[in-house]
Design a protein around this motif. Structure first.
Motif, PDB file in Angstrom:
ATOM      1  N   VAL A  98       0.841  -1.206   0.000  1.00 51.80           N
ATOM      2  CA  VAL A  98       0.000   0.000   0.000  1.00 51.80           C
ATOM      3  C   VAL A  98       0.874   1.253   0.000  1.00 51.80           C
ATOM      4  N   LEU A  99       1.943   1.234   0.778  1.00 51.04           N
ATOM      5  CA  LEU A  99       2.844   2.385   0.847  1.00 51.04           C
ATOM      6  C   LEU A  99       3.493   2.676  -0.506  1.00 51.04           C
ATOM      7  N   VAL A 100       3.973   1.658  -1.175  1.00 43.54           N
ATOM      8  CA  VAL A 100       4.605   1.871  -2.483  1.00 43.54           C
ATOM      9  C   VAL A 100       3.561   2.299  -3.515  1.00 43.54           C
ATOM     10  N   GLY A 101       2.357   1.723  -3.460  1.00 45.82           N
ATOM     11  CA  GLY A 101       1.288   2.161  -4.355  1.00 45.82           C
ATOM     12  C   GLY A 101       0.955   3.630  -4.145  1.00 45.82           C
ATOM     13  N   ALA A 102       0.883   4.041  -2.870  1.00 42.69           N
ATOM     14  CA  ALA A 102       0.611   5.448  -2.565  1.00 42.69           C
ATOM     15  C   ALA A 102       1.733   6.350  -3.085  1.00 42.69           C
ATOM     16  N   PHE A 103       2.967   5.903  -2.962  1.00 42.76           N
ATOM     17  CA  PHE A 103       4.108   6.667  -3.462  1.00 42.76           C
ATOM     18  C   PHE A 103       3.997   6.871  -4.978  1.00 42.76           C
ATOM     19  N   LEU A 104       3.636   5.810  -5.698  1.00 42.74           N
ATOM     20  CA  LEU A 104       3.434   5.942  -7.151  1.00 42.74           C
ATOM     21  C   LEU A 104       2.331   6.959  -7.449  1.00 42.74           C
ATOM     22  N   GLY A 105       1.269   6.928  -6.646  1.00 38.62           N
ATOM     23  CA  GLY A 105       0.164   7.865  -6.829  1.00 38.62           C
ATOM     24  C   GLY A 105       0.567   9.305  -6.590  1.00 38.62           C
ATOM     25  N   VAL A 106       1.383   9.527  -5.560  1.00 35.89           N
ATOM     26  CA  VAL A 106       1.845  10.890  -5.263  1.00 35.89           C
ATOM     27  C   VAL A 106       2.711  11.420  -6.400  1.00 35.89           C
ATOM     28  N   ILE A 107       3.590  10.577  -6.901  1.00 35.36           N
ATOM     29  CA  ILE A 107       4.468  11.014  -8.003  1.00 35.36           C
ATOM     30  C   ILE A 107       3.643  11.408  -9.228  1.00 35.36           C
ATOM     31  N   ALA A 108       2.701  10.562  -9.610  1.00 35.76           N
ATOM     32  CA  ALA A 108       1.871  10.866 -10.787  1.00 35.76           C
ATOM     33  C   ALA A 108       0.955  12.051 -10.519  1.00 35.76           C
ATOM     34  N   GLY A 109       0.342  12.079  -9.345  1.00 38.43           N
ATOM     35  CA  GLY A 109      -0.660  13.097  -9.045  1.00 38.43           C
ATOM     36  C   GLY A 109      -0.112  14.493  -8.849  1.00 38.43           C
ATOM     37  N   LEU A 110       0.969  14.624  -8.095  1.00 34.17           N
ATOM     38  CA  LEU A 110       1.487  15.975  -7.834  1.00 34.17           C
ATOM     39  C   LEU A 110       2.052  16.619  -9.092  1.00 34.17           C
ATOM     40  N   GLY A 111       2.708  15.839  -9.920  1.00 31.05           N
ATOM     41  CA  GLY A 111       3.239  16.405 -11.161  1.00 31.05           C
ATOM     42  C   GLY A 111       2.136  16.944 -12.055  1.00 31.05           C
ATOM     43  N   LEU A 112       1.113  16.147 -12.264  1.00 30.35           N
ATOM     44  CA  LEU A 112       0.007  16.599 -13.117  1.00 30.35           C
ATOM     45  C   LEU A 112      -0.864  17.628 -12.402  1.00 30.35           C
ATOM     46  N   GLY A 113      -0.959  17.528 -11.083  1.00 29.32           N
ATOM     47  CA  GLY A 113      -1.726  18.518 -10.324  1.00 29.32           C
ATOM     48  C   GLY A 113      -1.095  19.898 -10.400  1.00 29.32           C
ATOM     49  N   ARG A 114       0.234  19.951 -10.344  1.00 27.75           N
ATOM     50  CA  ARG A 114       0.921  21.245 -10.477  1.00 27.75           C
ATOM     51  C   ARG A 114       0.707  21.827 -11.864  1.00 27.75           C
ATOM     52  N   ALA A 115       0.774  20.967 -12.875  1.00 28.89           N
ATOM     53  CA  ALA A 115       0.545  21.454 -14.243  1.00 28.89           C
ATOM     54  C   ALA A 115      -0.889  21.946 -14.399  1.00 28.89           C
ATOM     55  N   ALA A 116      -1.841  21.192 -13.875  1.00 28.73           N
ATOM     56  CA  ALA A 116      -3.242  21.600 -13.965  1.00 28.73           C
ATOM     57  C   ALA A 116      -3.492  22.857 -13.146  1.00 28.73           C
ATOM     58  N   GLY A 117      -2.846  22.968 -11.993  1.00 25.65           N
ATOM     59  CA  GLY A 117      -3.007  24.156 -11.150  1.00 25.65           C
ATOM     60  C   GLY A 117      -2.505  25.407 -11.839  1.00 25.65           C
ATOM     61  N   GLY A 118      -1.364  25.294 -12.526  1.00 28.61           N
ATOM     62  CA  GLY A 118      -0.840  26.441 -13.267  1.00 28.61           C
ATOM     63  C   GLY A 118      -1.768  26.844 -14.396  1.00 28.61           C
ATOM     64  N   ALA A 119      -2.297  25.864 -15.111  1.00 27.76           N
ATOM     65  CA  ALA A 119      -3.235  26.155 -16.202  1.00 27.76           C
ATOM     66  C   ALA A 119      -4.520  26.766 -15.655  1.00 27.76           C
ATOM     67  N   TYR A 120      -4.982  26.267 -14.519  1.00 28.24           N
ATOM     68  CA  TYR A 120      -6.208  26.781 -13.896  1.00 28.24           C
ATOM     69  C   TYR A 120      -6.019  28.237 -13.472  1.00 28.24           C
ATOM     70  N   ARG A 121      -4.865  28.538 -12.864  1.00 27.70           N
ATOM     71  CA  ARG A 121      -4.596  29.924 -12.435  1.00 27.70           C
ATOM     72  C   ARG A 121      -4.468  30.853 -13.638  1.00 27.70           C
ATOM     73  N   ARG A 122      -3.777  30.399 -14.690  1.00 27.79           N
ATOM     74  CA  ARG A 122      -3.642  31.234 -15.892  1.00 27.79           C
ATOM     75  C   ARG A 122      -5.007  31.491 -16.520  1.00 27.79           C
ATOM     76  N   HIS A 123      -5.859  30.484 -16.536  1.00 26.35           N
ATOM     77  CA  HIS A 123      -7.207  30.648 -17.102  1.00 26.35           C
ATOM     78  C   HIS A 123      -8.014  31.648 -16.278  1.00 26.35           C
TER      79      HIS A 123
END
Length: 135
Positions: free
Chosen positions: A93-118
């Motif tokens: 579960v810990l390693v699965g969560a780690f994979l999720g954080v890596i995928a999620g935060l990277g795309l979340g930051r990109a989406a957050g920047g696009a959301y703020r620019r919009h």
């Protein structure tokens, strides 16, 4: 971004689990790494449920924290249930969560920047149209 992050984390977790071959806690086999397997009882490491749930929450936390934090609580429930039902070891579960954080935060930051620019461009367009109307 949420669907992409969850998909990336889930696919990554599944690729790993087919190559590792760790028995589930409810399997009669002793714990260990047995190598590539497609047998259900040998697909414990890592937890794809944890990976996708945490990827979803991590993606939302950055641009929309009012949705991301409740999603993180739900992801915690998913992780607990995987261990409680003896489908995964805590390290799975810990390693699965780690994979999720890596995928999620990277795309979340990109989406957050696009959301703020919009939002900024929408406000600027709204203000410039008001100024144009008054001139």
């Amino acid at each position: 971004a949420v669907v992409l992050a969850a998909s990336m984390a889930g696919i990554g977790a599944n690729l790993l689990r087919f190559s590792v071959g760790r028995p589930r806690p409810n399997s009669p086999r002793p714990d260990g790494v047995y190598g590539p397997s497609v047998e259900y009882r040998m697909l414990s490491f890592p937890s794809a449920h944890a990976a996708t749930a945490v990827a979803t929450a991590s993606t939302l936390i950055v641009p929309l924290p009012y949705l991301g934090w409740p999603a993180a609580a739900l992801a915690g429930g998913v992780m607990w249930s995987r261990m409680h039902r003896r489908r995964h070891h805590p390290s799975d579960v810990l390693v699965g969560a780690f994979l999720g954080v890596i995928a999620g935060l990277g795309l979340g930051r990109a989406a957050g920047g696009a959301y703020r620019r919009h939002r900024v461009s929408s406000v600027e367009n709204s203000m410039s149209s008001r100024c144009d109307d008054g001139a």
